[in-house]
Write a protein that holds these residues in place. Structure first.
Motif, PDB file in Angstrom:
ATOM      1  N   ILE A 103       0.838  -1.204   0.000  1.00 52.62           N
ATOM      2  CA  ILE A 103       0.000   0.000   0.000  1.00 52.62           C
ATOM      3  C   ILE A 103       0.868   1.247   0.000  1.00 52.62           C
ATOM      4  N   VAL A 104       1.908   1.247   0.828  1.00 53.33           N
ATOM      5  CA  VAL A 104       2.821   2.393   0.868  1.00 53.33           C
ATOM      6  C   VAL A 104       3.540   2.552  -0.474  1.00 53.33           C
ATOM      7  N   SER A 151       2.415   1.679  -3.399  1.00 49.43           N
ATOM      8  CA  SER A 151       1.489   2.206  -4.410  1.00 49.43           C
ATOM      9  C   SER A 151       1.293   3.712  -4.246  1.00 49.43           C
ATOM     10  N   VAL A 152       1.230   4.182  -3.007  1.00 45.63           N
ATOM     11  CA  VAL A 152       1.100   5.627  -2.778  1.00 45.63           C
ATOM     12  C   VAL A 152       2.338   6.358  -3.292  1.00 45.63           C
ATOM     13  N   ILE A 154       2.326   6.526  -7.111  1.00 39.84           N
ATOM     14  CA  ILE A 154       1.384   7.529  -7.622  1.00 39.84           C
ATOM     15  C   ILE A 154       1.961   8.932  -7.463  1.00 39.84           C
ATOM     16  N   ILE A 155       2.544   9.216  -6.314  1.00 37.12           N
ATOM     17  CA  ILE A 155       3.122  10.543  -6.081  1.00 37.12           C
ATOM     18  C   ILE A 155       4.263  10.816  -7.052  1.00 37.12           C
ATOM     19  N   TRP A 208      -0.812   4.931 -12.052  1.00 34.44           N
ATOM     20  CA  TRP A 208      -2.071   4.405 -11.528  1.00 34.44           C
ATOM     21  C   TRP A 208      -2.243   2.925 -11.867  1.00 34.44           C
ATOM     22  N   ALA A 242      -0.061   1.041  -9.511  1.00 34.40           N
ATOM     23  CA  ALA A 242      -0.619   1.152  -8.167  1.00 34.40           C
ATOM     24  C   ALA A 242      -1.811   0.220  -7.981  1.00 34.40           C
ATOM     25  N   LEU A 256      -2.119  -2.774  -5.301  1.00 38.52           N
ATOM     26  CA  LEU A 256      -3.231  -2.859  -4.359  1.00 38.52           C
ATOM     27  C   LEU A 256      -3.952  -4.202  -4.435  1.00 38.52           C
TER      28      LEU A 256
END
Length: 77
Positions: free
Chosen positions: A26-27, A29-30, A33-34, A49, A52, A56
């Protein structure tokens, strides 16, 4: 080598990694995205995306390895 260790669930002297993979993914994927949105290149946002979402999905899969610490109470008659 690393993939083999993750699939067996052991890493760094016997610490079980599979229970932490959901949070790690999860971290990741964030962060993807950033970083993908900060690059400001053509298709980088869409690619970020896409990756990500895949991460997920894997994070959801590895939630089954999170232990349930609740103890079941015996049924009363």
């Amino acid at each position: 080598m690393m993939c083999g260790l993750l699939t067996k669930g052991l890493f760094n002297g016997g610490i079980v990694v599979k229970r932490y993979l959901s949070g790690i993914l999860i971290v990741a994927s964030v962060l993807i995205i950033i970083i993908g949105n900060m690059l400001d290149r053509y298709w980088s946002g869409i690619a970020a995306w896409g990756v990500a979402i895949i991460l997920l999905v894997f994070a959801a899969y590895f939630t089954k390895h999170i232990p349930n610490d609740k103890k079941k109470k015996p049924k009363e008659r």
